[in-house]
Design a protein around this motif. Structure first.
Motif, short mmCIF file in Angstrom:
data_model
loop_
_atom_site.label_atom_id
_atom_site.label_comp_id
_atom_site.label_asym_id
_atom_site.label_seq_id
_atom_site.Cartn_x
_atom_site.Cartn_y
_atom_site.Cartn_z
N ARG A 1 0.72 -1.26 -0.15
CA ARG A 1 -0.06 -0.02 -0.06
C ARG A 1 0.89 1.29 0.08
NH1 ARG A 1 -4.00 -2.16 4.86
NH2 ARG A 1 -4.52 -4.02 3.63
N CYS B 1 3.71 1.39 -1.23
CA CYS B 1 4.28 1.73 -2.82
C CYS B 1 3.38 2.45 -3.70
CB CYS B 1 4.68 0.28 -3.22
SG CYS B 1 5.65 0.19 -4.60
N LEU B 2 2.03 1.94 -3.54
CA LEU B 2 1.04 2.28 -4.42
C LEU B 2 0.92 3.74 -4.06
CD1 LEU B 2 -1.53 1.57 -6.13
CD2 LEU B 2 -2.76 1.49 -4.09
N LYS B 3 0.79 4.35 -3.27
CA LYS B 3 0.84 5.66 -2.71
C LYS B 3 1.80 6.58 -3.53
CE LYS B 3 0.04 9.22 0.73
NZ LYS B 3 0.54 10.25 0.10
N TRP C 1 3.46 5.31 -6.32
CA TRP C 1 2.92 5.36 -7.66
C TRP C 1 1.94 6.50 -7.93
CZ3 TRP C 1 3.99 2.23 -11.98
CH2 TRP C 1 3.12 2.34 -12.98
N GLN C 2 0.94 6.49 -7.43
CA GLN C 2 -0.42 7.36 -7.67
C GLN C 2 0.10 8.98 -7.54
OE1 GLN C 2 -3.13 5.89 -4.86
NE2 GLN C 2 -4.01 4.42 -6.45
N MET D 1 1.78 -4.02 -5.72
CA MET D 1 1.33 -2.60 -5.93
C MET D 1 0.60 -2.54 -7.32
SD MET D 1 1.88 0.38 -8.08
CE MET D 1 3.39 -0.18 -8.86
N MET E 1 -3.15 -3.63 -7.29
CA MET E 1 -4.10 -2.60 -6.81
C MET E 1 -4.18 -1.44 -7.84
SD MET E 1 -3.74 -2.58 -2.68
CE MET E 1 -1.91 -2.09 -2.52
N ALA E 2 -3.04 -1.08 -8.46
CA ALA E 2 -3.09 -0.04 -9.33
C ALA E 2 -4.07 0.03 -10.58
CB ALA E 2 -1.88 0.33 -9.94
#
Length: 389
Positions: free
Chosen positions: A83, A85-87, A89-90, A112, A115-116
């Motif tokens: 999660r 890592c996803l932040k 990315w976004q 990641m 979820m993306a």
């Protein structure tokens, strides 16, 4: 001539695979081919600290991409790690994923990307062929000769509530470009070289002996991987700057990945996943410790192939019965582990007898258990853990 029963073999691979010294220099070119403009490099703190992440960042920037580095990939990455890592990315509007490292970096990045693209929480997508969308353009750069994660359709992420490793298996998880450059592996410590090398051997042996999905193609790959590891792993551990040994191990690791990516694994992995998720123990070491114990258990299910494993590892099996030769495979694996300094049992890395019941229950539910050549019960796994202590 009797009619053949229908049997279809699946075989899964990255679109592009780059192997050999200097292969990593083509990363920028490959990123442009994939249409990337804003890359996220997912790696660990160690590779960032020694400058490898900056090296890759430089190749991508030379190709005209803007680059963000997430260097927080943890060993045995968790849902929380993914999660975070996803932040990144976004927040940075990234459109190209580059994972750099061993299995942990690749697993973190794949988690990641799930979820993306598929949305929801990472926990929603555990299992086989569950994903709803393709991953973003994806380049996986490997720095260890072990996990095979840079080229497989698998990812493993720990659920922090249950302390169980969630396994994801989906063709969409396969990288578009996989890079294995032995030059990136020269600085690997001998203990990590040993652990990742035994991880690769476990992949090859388990893929070779499984009776459900193994096929003539995966058998060829697994056999060559076993042969190479038997010949070169000791040399790579003894001298990390031996480029010939590093190159051979990078090749062996990739072949083993190709084999298990399509043939599946077995209860060595089911058992090894549990100390990793429950106690944070290193995956390759857990595999190495469990491998000979499980092989011994599995011998009666596929003695012919275990006899071949012995031969591939350099054992002289002339004049032996099939079962005697198969037993030599177990002895050869134990000797290899001893020679390269693998700890002597799970107790030596901090696993206790009280951990065994919950680990055995979770191992029984692990997806890898489906592919083991010998049928297994929880009571069997408990006994195998005790032998592995």
């Amino acid at each position: 001539m009797g009619a053949m029963a229908e049997k279809v073999y699946g075989f899964y691979m990255p679109t592009v695979s780059l192997l050999g010294l200097g292969a990593v220099k083509q990363v920028g070119q490959q990123a442009k081919v994939l249409g990337g403009t804003k890359a996220l490099i997912v790696t660990d703190a160690g590779l960032a600290r020694i400058g490898v992440a900056d090296q890759i960042k430089g190749y991508l920037e030379e190709a005209g991409l803007s680059v963000t580095v997430f260097d927080g990939a943890e060993p045995n990455p968790t849902d929380l790690n993914v999660r975070d890592c996803l932040k990144v990315w976004q927040d940075n509007g990234c459109d190209l994923l580059v994972t750099l490292g061993g299995g942990s970096s690749h697993d973190c990045g794949k988690g990641m990307a799930i979820m993306a693209t598929s949305g929801g929480d990472i926990r929603d997508w555990a299992g086989i062929d569950t994903l709803q969308a393709d991953l973003p353009p994806y380049i996986a750069i490997n720095t260890t000769a072990g996990t095979g994660s840079e080229m497989t359709r698998f990812a493993v992420v720990t659920n922090t509530d249950t302390k169980v490793k969630m396994v994801f298996c989906d063709a969409r998880l396969t990288a578009d470009v996989a890079v294995n450059d032995p030059g990136l592996m020269v600085g690997l410590p001998s203990s990590l070289t040993a652990a990742t090398g035994m991880d690769a051997l476990t992949h090859a042996v388990e893929a070779y002996v499984t009776t459900l999905l193994s096929n003539p193609v995966t058998d060829c790959l697994a056999m060559q991987a076993i042969r190479l590891i038997g010949k070169w792993l000791r040399k790579a551990v003894a001298n990390g700057t031996d480029l010939e040994a590093r190159d051979a191990m990078a090749y062996a690791e990739y072949l083993a990945g190709m084999a298990f990516n399509s043939a599946g694994l077995g209860i060595v992995h089911s058992m090894a996943h549990q100390p990793g998720s429950l106690l944070g123990k290193p995956h390759g070491v857990c595999n190495a410790i469990c491998l000979p114990v499980v092989c011994e258990f599995n011998l009666i299910a596929n003695a012919e192939k275990y006899a071949k494993v012995a031969e591939l590892l350099g054992e002289n099996i002339e004049g032996l019965t099939t079962m005697e030769a198969a037993e030599q495979a177990v002895a050869a694996i134990r000797r290899l582990s001893r020679d390269i300094g693998i700890p002597k049992g799970l107790a030596a890395i901090g696993v206790t007898e009280k951990d065994i019941p919950v680990m055995a229950e979770n191992a029984m539910k692990d997806v890898c258990t489906l592919f083991n050549p010998r049928t297994v019960k929880v009571a069997d796994i408990i006994e195998l853990y005790k032998k592995a202590m």
